[in-house]
Motif scaffolding. Structure first.
Motif, PDB file in Angstrom:
ATOM      1  N   LYS A 156     120.205  77.554 -10.513  1.00 47.85           N
ATOM      2  CA  LYS A 156     120.825  78.651  -9.763  1.00 47.85           C
ATOM      3  C   LYS A 156     122.291  78.791 -10.140  1.00 47.85           C
ATOM      4  CE  LYS A 156     121.693  80.269  -5.044  1.00 47.85           C
ATOM      5  NZ  LYS A 156     121.536  79.962  -3.589  1.00 47.85           N
ATOM      6  N   ALA A 157     122.978  77.662 -10.266  1.00 48.32           N
ATOM      7  CA  ALA A 157     124.389  77.713 -10.652  1.00 48.32           C
ATOM      8  C   ALA A 157     124.540  78.200 -12.086  1.00 48.32           C
ATOM      9  CB  ALA A 157     125.030  76.345 -10.488  1.00 48.32           C
ATOM     10  N   LEU A 158     123.670  77.741 -12.984  1.00 47.84           N
ATOM     11  CA  LEU A 158     123.756  78.146 -14.382  1.00 47.84           C
ATOM     12  C   LEU A 158     123.387  79.607 -14.586  1.00 47.84           C
ATOM     13  CD1 LEU A 158     122.231  74.953 -16.037  1.00 47.84           C
ATOM     14  CD2 LEU A 158     124.633  75.667 -16.068  1.00 47.84           C
ATOM     15  N   ASP A 159     122.606  80.168 -13.671  1.00 47.43           N
ATOM     16  CA  ASP A 159     122.257  81.585 -13.743  1.00 47.43           C
ATOM     17  C   ASP A 159     123.375  82.481 -13.224  1.00 47.43           C
ATOM     18  OD1 ASP A 159     119.798  81.137 -14.883  1.00 47.43           O
ATOM     19  OD2 ASP A 159     118.667  81.278 -13.003  1.00 47.43           O
ATOM     20  N   ASP A 160     124.349  81.893 -12.557  1.00 47.78           N
ATOM     21  CA  ASP A 160     125.510  82.625 -12.045  1.00 47.78           C
ATOM     22  C   ASP A 160     126.600  82.553 -13.119  1.00 47.78           C
ATOM     23  OD1 ASP A 160     128.055  83.174 -10.868  1.00 47.78           O
ATOM     24  OD2 ASP A 160     127.290  82.662  -8.890  1.00 47.78           O
ATOM     25  N   PRO A 161     126.953  83.663 -13.751  1.00 50.08           N
ATOM     26  CA  PRO A 161     127.928  83.623 -14.851  1.00 50.08           C
ATOM     27  C   PRO A 161     129.243  82.939 -14.491  1.00 50.08           C
ATOM     28  CG  PRO A 161     126.862  85.765 -14.769  1.00 50.08           C
ATOM     29  CD  PRO A 161     126.438  85.038 -13.533  1.00 50.08           C
ATOM     30  N   ALA A 162     129.721  83.160 -13.283  1.00 40.70           N
ATOM     31  CA  ALA A 162     130.992  82.562 -12.880  1.00 40.70           C
ATOM     32  C   ALA A 162     130.863  81.048 -12.781  1.00 40.70           C
ATOM     33  CB  ALA A 162     131.448  83.149 -11.546  1.00 40.70           C
ATOM     34  N   LYS A 163     129.801  80.586 -12.137  1.00 42.81           N
ATOM     35  CA  LYS A 163     129.613  79.143 -11.984  1.00 42.81           C
ATOM     36  C   LYS A 163     129.267  78.482 -13.313  1.00 42.81           C
ATOM     37  CE  LYS A 163     128.655  78.699  -7.089  1.00 42.81           C
ATOM     38  NZ  LYS A 163     127.897  77.956  -6.056  1.00 42.81           N
ATOM     39  N   ALA A 164     128.495  79.164 -14.142  1.00 39.93           N
ATOM     40  CA  ALA A 164     128.163  78.601 -15.455  1.00 39.93           C
ATOM     41  C   ALA A 164     129.430  78.393 -16.280  1.00 39.93           C
ATOM     42  CB  ALA A 164     127.189  79.517 -16.189  1.00 39.93           C
ATOM     43  N   ALA A 165     130.346  79.341 -16.216  1.00 33.80           N
ATOM     44  CA  ALA A 165     131.616  79.203 -16.932  1.00 33.80           C
ATOM     45  C   ALA A 165     132.443  78.062 -16.354  1.00 33.80           C
ATOM     46  CB  ALA A 165     132.395  80.512 -16.860  1.00 33.80           C
ATOM     47  N   ALA A 166     132.401  77.912 -15.027  1.00 27.79           N
ATOM     48  CA  ALA A 166     133.144  76.824 -14.382  1.00 27.79           C
ATOM     49  C   ALA A 166     132.547  75.470 -14.756  1.00 27.79           C
ATOM     50  CB  ALA A 166     133.128  77.025 -12.866  1.00 27.79           C
ATOM     51  N   ILE A 167     131.237  75.392 -14.856  1.00 27.35           N
ATOM     52  CA  ILE A 167     130.583  74.145 -15.262  1.00 27.35           C
ATOM     53  C   ILE A 167     130.940  73.826 -16.704  1.00 27.35           C
ATOM     54  CG2 ILE A 167     128.334  73.066 -15.716  1.00 27.35           C
ATOM     55  CD1 ILE A 167     127.295  74.618 -13.245  1.00 27.35           C
ATOM     56  N   ARG A 168     130.962  74.842 -17.541  1.00 32.29           N
ATOM     57  CA  ARG A 168     131.361  74.647 -18.939  1.00 32.29           C
ATOM     58  C   ARG A 168     132.754  74.026 -19.004  1.00 32.29           C
ATOM     59  NH1 ARG A 168     134.363  77.094 -22.830  1.00 32.29           N
ATOM     60  NH2 ARG A 168     133.493  77.172 -24.944  1.00 32.29           N
ATOM     61  N   GLU A 169     133.679  74.559 -18.216  1.00 34.50           N
ATOM     62  CA  GLU A 169     135.043  74.041 -18.182  1.00 34.50           C
ATOM     63  C   GLU A 169     135.066  72.620 -17.634  1.00 34.50           C
ATOM     64  OE1 GLU A 169     139.236  75.865 -16.698  1.00 34.50           O
ATOM     65  OE2 GLU A 169     137.789  75.445 -15.090  1.00 34.50           O
ATOM     66  N   PHE A 170     134.234  72.353 -16.610  1.00 35.13           N
ATOM     67  CA  PHE A 170     134.220  71.021 -16.001  1.00 35.13           C
ATOM     68  C   PHE A 170     133.710  69.970 -16.986  1.00 35.13           C
ATOM     69  CE2 PHE A 170     132.775  67.460 -13.526  1.00 35.13           C
ATOM     70  CZ  PHE A 170     133.756  67.332 -12.550  1.00 35.13           C
ATOM     71  N   GLY A 207     138.445  82.584  -7.343  1.00 35.19           N
ATOM     72  CA  GLY A 207     137.606  82.323  -6.182  1.00 35.19           C
ATOM     73  C   GLY A 207     136.306  81.605  -6.493  1.00 35.19           C
ATOM     74  N   THR A 208     136.048  81.306  -7.765  1.00 40.02           N
ATOM     75  CA  THR A 208     134.819  80.590  -8.132  1.00 40.02           C
ATOM     76  C   THR A 208     134.884  79.161  -7.588  1.00 40.02           C
ATOM     77  OG1 THR A 208     134.588  81.891 -10.160  1.00 40.02           O
ATOM     78  CG2 THR A 208     133.371  79.819 -10.034  1.00 40.02           C
ATOM     79  N   LYS A 209     133.767  78.737  -6.959  1.00 47.19           N
ATOM     80  CA  LYS A 209     133.728  77.415  -6.336  1.00 47.19           C
ATOM     81  C   LYS A 209     132.547  76.601  -6.855  1.00 47.19           C
ATOM     82  CE  LYS A 209     135.814  79.056  -2.005  1.00 47.19           C
ATOM     83  NZ  LYS A 209     135.633  79.171  -0.533  1.00 47.19           N
ATOM     84  N   LEU A 210     132.748  75.295  -6.983  1.00 45.96           N
ATOM     85  CA  LEU A 210     131.685  74.364  -7.344  1.00 45.96           C
ATOM     86  C   LEU A 210     131.637  73.235  -6.313  1.00 45.96           C
ATOM     87  CD1 LEU A 210     132.144  73.832 -11.208  1.00 45.96           C
ATOM     88  CD2 LEU A 210     130.431  75.262 -10.087  1.00 45.96           C
TER      89      LEU A 210
END
Length: 347
Positions: A241-255, A48-51
């Motif tokens: 804000k996104a990088l402070d969110d563990p789920a979004k930070a992980a998604a950005i890492r993958e992106f 459910g993580t969204k970017l």
């Protein structure tokens, strides 16, 4: 909805005020340096993580889909199309974006405005990002011939330091030319109609201009002169804000990793990339599109730590031109935690 400038309609009322005051703001220091951040990047991406990612000219989303990288992402990624860094910064300020692909100047613009949107990846080309197009009928042979000419000027976009560096290399200052403030979206029309003598255009707008107005004498600064200018530098930068969110930070890492793979795919599969983007999206002829891809040169994906000095040089050029209230520290514009991700894709 996105208007013709690439700016979401809900952000248009704030645009004029932002552009008027952005570089007049007093210097706002980041509370800490991202370059000094020590916490490791999370790797788990919950369901459910969204970017939401900003795009320009639909290039990024087309690249991700055509390469197949989009289908391998664990998060749900949606794209919003923009044209120019200022519009993207407005969306970040409104909390509407998690990540964006931009040129080398928007991170400086964000830094000057006190916004925390650190750089998380970079792509360097062996060629320049822009070309100095000349109004129909005008001929200039050297950068030094820019003296006395009117030049389109886009503060907060990659065109800003590109023009300033051209003047510096020519031994000129902004007092020797007329800088005409314009939105990036207006550059092609401005040079086509003679509103300005010179405009820095990127592809596919540059090739389109030369082809469509060849019968009127459309031309450009010779390539050997254009090659004196800094090479193309594309950044991915993300909201704190996104990088402070563990789920979004992980998604950005993958992106970030997927974006590197997709960019390499475009150079290994030129015909497929040309067809997907330049032919189907930009309505160019395949032969013209292939010339554009070839003109982009080779890509490299350096670790961010190696780019701090390059970014500092850009900051200094803009500051020395009087467009920043204070010299900024480039180290504050990078999240070096992503260097491990980048290094793993380049070794």
């Amino acid at each position: 909805m996105i208007d013709e400038s690439g700016l979401p309609n809900c952000f248009r009322p704030q645009r004029r005020a932002l552009l008027k005051t952005l570089f007049a703001l007093p210097f706002l220091a980041y509370p800490f340096s991202f370059a000094q951040a020590q916490s490791a990047l999370p790797k788990q991406i919950p369901a459910g993580t969204k970017l939401v990612i900003a795009d320009q000219n639909e290039a990024l989303q087309t690249l991700m889909h055509a390469s197949g990288a989009q289908g391998r992402l664990s998060s749900t990624v949606s794209y919003a199309n923009f044209l120019g860094g200022p519009a993207i910064l407005e969306a970040f300020r409104a909390g509407a974006l998690d990540l964006a692909t931009v040129g080398n100047t928007p991170p400086i613009q964000a830094h000057a405005a006190g916004e925390q949107i650190p750089i998380v990846a970079a792509r360097v080309s062996s060629e320049t990002d822009y070309f100095l197009a000349l109004r129909p009928g005008l001929k200039l042979n050297r950068l030094e011939d820019l003296k006395g000419k009117s030049i389109a000027y886009g503060e907060g976009t990659g065109r800003q330091p590109f023009v300033l560096n051209a003047l510096k290399l020519a031994g000129l200052t902004r007092k020797d030319v007329k800088l005409v403030p314009l939105r990036a979206a207006d550059f092609p029309d401005a040079v086509r109609t003679g509103q300005v003598d010179v405009a820095a255009l990127n592809e596919p707008h540059f090739s389109r201009y030369l082809a469509d107005f060849a019968d009127r004498g459309a031309s450009a600064i010779p390539k050997e002169q254009n090659d004196r200018l800094p090479k193309s530098l594309t950044y991915l930068y993300a909201s704190k804000k996104a990088l402070d969110d563990p789920a979004k930070a992980a998604a950005i890492r993958e992106f970030v990793a997927a974006w590197i793979d997709a960019s390499r795919w475009s150079h290994s599969n030129v015909d497929a990339w040309v067809e997907a983007y330049y032919v189907k999206r930009q309505n160019l002829k395949p032969a013209d599109a292939r010339k554009i891809v070839e003109s982009e040169g080779a890509f490299e994906f350096p670790v961010l730590a190696s780019l701090v000095s390059k970014q500092q040089s850009l900051i200094d050029v803009i500051y020395e031109a009087g467009d920043l209230p204070k010299r900024l520290d480039a180290r504050d514009e990078f999240d070096l935690r992503f260097d491990d991700v980048i290094a793993s894709k380049t070794n």
